[in-house]
Design an enzyme around this catalytic site. Sequence first.
Site, PDB file in Angstrom:
ATOM      1  N   ARG A  16      56.325  10.725  35.518  1.00 41.70           N
ATOM      2  CA  ARG A  16      55.450  11.747  36.090  1.00 41.70           C
ATOM      3  C   ARG A  16      54.593  12.461  35.043  1.00 41.70           C
ATOM      4  O   ARG A  16      53.665  13.181  35.366  1.00 41.70           O
ATOM      5  CB  ARG A  16      56.309  12.760  36.879  1.00 41.70           C
ATOM      6  N   GLN A  73      70.452   3.255  25.760  1.00 44.37           N
ATOM      7  CA  GLN A  73      70.713   2.899  27.164  1.00 44.37           C
ATOM      8  C   GLN A  73      69.637   1.906  27.587  1.00 44.37           C
ATOM      9  O   GLN A  73      68.468   2.252  27.706  1.00 44.37           O
ATOM     10  CB  GLN A  73      70.656   4.139  28.065  1.00 44.37           C
ATOM     11  N   THR A  79      71.290   8.675  35.494  1.00 38.95           N
ATOM     12  CA  THR A  79      71.893   9.666  34.581  1.00 38.95           C
ATOM     13  C   THR A  79      73.391   9.423  34.359  1.00 38.95           C
ATOM     14  O   THR A  79      73.899   9.683  33.262  1.00 38.95           O
ATOM     15  CB  THR A  79      71.648  11.096  35.097  1.00 38.95           C
ATOM     16  N   GLY A 140      68.346  18.731  42.574  1.00 39.94           N
ATOM     17  CA  GLY A 140      69.492  18.449  43.432  1.00 39.94           C
ATOM     18  C   GLY A 140      69.989  19.747  44.081  1.00 39.94           C
ATOM     19  O   GLY A 140      69.912  20.817  43.486  1.00 39.94           O
ATOM     20  N   ARG A 333      42.986  24.982   2.156  1.00 37.26           N
ATOM     21  CA  ARG A 333      43.596  23.690   2.440  1.00 37.26           C
ATOM     22  C   ARG A 333      44.829  23.481   1.583  1.00 37.26           C
ATOM     23  O   ARG A 333      45.216  24.343   0.806  1.00 37.26           O
ATOM     24  CB  ARG A 333      42.564  22.582   2.237  1.00 37.26           C
ATOM     25  N   LYS A 351      40.977  24.270  -2.193  1.00 35.77           N
ATOM     26  CA  LYS A 351      41.916  23.165  -1.989  1.00 35.77           C
ATOM     27  C   LYS A 351      42.620  22.859  -3.295  1.00 35.77           C
ATOM     28  O   LYS A 351      41.981  22.805  -4.341  1.00 35.77           O
ATOM     29  CB  LYS A 351      41.154  21.928  -1.517  1.00 35.77           C
ATOM     30  N   ASN A 377      35.815  36.024 -12.296  1.00 40.86           N
ATOM     31  CA  ASN A 377      34.927  36.237 -11.166  1.00 40.86           C
ATOM     32  C   ASN A 377      34.121  34.962 -10.885  1.00 40.86           C
ATOM     33  O   ASN A 377      33.456  34.428 -11.774  1.00 40.86           O
ATOM     34  CB  ASN A 377      33.959  37.394 -11.472  1.00 40.86           C
TER      35      ASN A 377
HETATM   36  C1  UD1 Z   1      68.011  15.557  37.522  1.00 43.33           C
HETATM   37  C2  UD1 Z   1      69.271  15.711  38.422  1.00 43.33           C
HETATM   38  C3  UD1 Z   1      69.029  16.810  39.443  1.00 43.33           C
HETATM   39  C4  UD1 Z   1      68.703  18.097  38.712  1.00 43.33           C
HETATM   40  C5  UD1 Z   1      67.493  17.909  37.789  1.00 43.33           C
HETATM   41  C6  UD1 Z   1      67.302  19.134  36.943  1.00 43.33           C
HETATM   42  C7  UD1 Z   1      70.367  13.521  38.571  1.00 43.33           C
HETATM   43  C8  UD1 Z   1      70.565  12.321  39.418  1.00 43.33           C
HETATM   44  N1  UD1 Z   1      69.557  14.458  39.078  1.00 43.33           N
HETATM   45  O1  UD1 Z   1      66.915  15.123  38.342  1.00 43.33           O
HETATM   46  O2  UD1 Z   1      70.182  17.004  40.245  1.00 43.33           O
HETATM   47  O3  UD1 Z   1      68.443  19.120  39.661  1.00 43.33           O
HETATM   48  O4  UD1 Z   1      67.705  16.801  36.891  1.00 43.33           O
HETATM   49  O5  UD1 Z   1      66.214  18.979  36.068  1.00 43.33           O
HETATM   50  O6  UD1 Z   1      70.962  13.639  37.514  1.00 43.33           O
HETATM   51  N2  UD1 Z   1      67.672   9.898  31.926  1.00 43.33           N
HETATM   52  C9  UD1 Z   1      68.308   8.967  31.131  1.00 43.33           C
HETATM   53  N3  UD1 Z   1      68.591   7.725  31.647  1.00 43.33           N
HETATM   54  C10 UD1 Z   1      68.312   7.390  32.925  1.00 43.33           C
HETATM   55  C11 UD1 Z   1      67.677   8.355  33.747  1.00 43.33           C
HETATM   56  C12 UD1 Z   1      67.361   9.604  33.212  1.00 43.33           C
HETATM   57  O7  UD1 Z   1      68.585   9.231  29.966  1.00 43.33           O
HETATM   58  O8  UD1 Z   1      68.619   6.252  33.317  1.00 43.33           O
HETATM   59  C13 UD1 Z   1      67.354  11.229  31.353  1.00 43.33           C
HETATM   60  C14 UD1 Z   1      65.870  11.554  31.361  1.00 43.33           C
HETATM   61  O9  UD1 Z   1      65.294  11.175  30.132  1.00 43.33           O
HETATM   62  C15 UD1 Z   1      65.859  13.071  31.529  1.00 43.33           C
HETATM   63  C16 UD1 Z   1      67.144  13.363  32.269  1.00 43.33           C
HETATM   64  O10 UD1 Z   1      67.967  12.216  32.146  1.00 43.33           O
HETATM   65  O11 UD1 Z   1      65.867  13.747  30.281  1.00 43.33           O
HETATM   66  C17 UD1 Z   1      66.924  13.704  33.734  1.00 43.33           C
HETATM   67  O12 UD1 Z   1      66.205  12.666  34.350  1.00 43.33           O
HETATM   68  P1  UD1 Z   1      65.074  12.985  35.407  1.00 43.33           P
HETATM   69  O13 UD1 Z   1      64.525  11.697  35.884  1.00 43.33           O
HETATM   70  O14 UD1 Z   1      64.151  13.995  34.873  1.00 43.33           O
HETATM   71  O15 UD1 Z   1      65.980  13.599  36.589  1.00 43.33           O
HETATM   72  P2  UD1 Z   1      65.502  14.657  37.681  1.00 43.33           P
HETATM   73  O16 UD1 Z   1      64.783  13.930  38.757  1.00 43.33           O
HETATM   74  O17 UD1 Z   1      64.810  15.773  37.026  1.00 43.33           O
HETATM   75 MG    MG Z   2      63.981  16.093  35.117  1.00 40.98          MG
END
Ligand code: UD1
Ligand code: MG
Length: 454
Positions: A16, A73, A79, A140, A333, A351, A377
Amino acid sequence: MAKVTSVLLAAGQGTRMKSDLPKVLHPLCGKPMLAHALEAVRQASTEPPVVIVGHGAGQVQAFVGGAARCVLQEPQLGTGHAVMQAESLLRGEAEVVIVSYADMPLLGPDVFQRLVETQRHNPGPVSLMTVMADDPRGFGRIVRKADGTVEAIVEEVVATPEQAKIRELNVGAYCFSAEWLWDALHRIPQNPRKGEYYLTDTIALAVADGLPVQALVIENFVDAIGINTRVHLAEAEAEMRRRINRAHMLNGVTLIDPASTYIEAGVTIGRDTVIWPNTYLQGATSVGEGCKIGPNTIIRDCTVGDGCEVLAAVMEGAVLENHVDVGPFARLRKGAHLADGVHMGNFGEVKNSYLAPGVKMGHFSYIGDAAIGEETNIGAGTITCNYDGVRKHKTVIGREVFIGSDTMLVAPLTIGDGAHTGAGAVVTRDIPPDTLAVGVPARAIKKLEKRDND
Ligand code: UD1
Ligand code: MG
């Protein structure tokens, strides 16, 4: 005291943001959002944090450096799957694990400490942060049972219309009992909608195990700004700037107009310094006490001593000692070093040069790759011609020298103590001490009276 480790999720693509730069590296008040999140969890942990990297892993890892351990990952399956990648590294290391997302830079160390404290008193395996808000922003939702205890987190995409109306939201910061977490991660069901494994499903798993889940309800919604779009980024930047400015004001710094003062995280400012509007203090900058800075000034990676005045200047990588005044319309600088009491007036550029105490260069001069002695000066329009088209050369000017207006100093060059140049001189050869040189090219025409203090 139980050992506390932390896992920060930073592997997601950040679709996004519509950016080539990984989301977590987008800066906020001068530092990537990841740096802010990392600092907060680091302070709440006893062990070094772990960052889960994936999208743009190379770039993210390069930024993290030695500040945390990175785990890859690949692919990114949600997550819950992300946290699972840290299991082999962390299992057995600590009793308590903080898990949070790297896209929430406004959650400070204090709230994480409160979360760890909440979990310390929880006989169950997990505590989570929640917040009440009118605008759900895609977070969430926290589903509670009739007795008020937390039952589950439901993601917006799968929420029923009734659940979507819930105003208690999942902030995205958790504190787990480690052994329970590592097992529970393997029990997360695959989400049928996206095929991902949601960390948020661990809450329902704890409830199904008959174990209590604790919620720490934070008061301030802005703490929970999660950055998913550039609109959120700007909101978070404004809030962080407000906090930084407020802290400086409470420390004794006057900001004439905080709304147009841009101070990056990590900048230090001494008391009784006054910052005028439209001023930017950036990077590794420190400003001493009793200074007047701005308006219309940019200072990056500079050290400014006490009692300095800087007006409408752009400075980068420079050092000002005490009681130096600069501007209006000055450019400093890298490697510019202005010692005590130096006066650098309008339309000057310095500089990679040292200006000793008491040097004055009032108007329209360029000083590059030079060393200038005390009380010298520099007349209006003086230029150190330091570049011959191939190489840079040094200009050494002694103490109590008088450089006449519009002098061209063709480097390499040494001008002796007490020497003078006539207006418009083009100096191509060294000038001995206490000698007047004039003309084009300049010739020494007269030995001068010795200076009083010789
Ligand atoms: C997530 C939460 C949501 C919460 C919100 C708060 C989950 C499923 N949802 O949604 O409940 O209200 O954050 O901001 O957890 N990431 C990984 N690996 C992945 C997917 C994501 O490392 O496979 C990391 C992303 O880089 C990010 C974080 O996890 O830093 C959250 O991911 P994002 O896609 O922003 O989740 P939200 O839709 O914001
Ligand atoms: Mg998020």
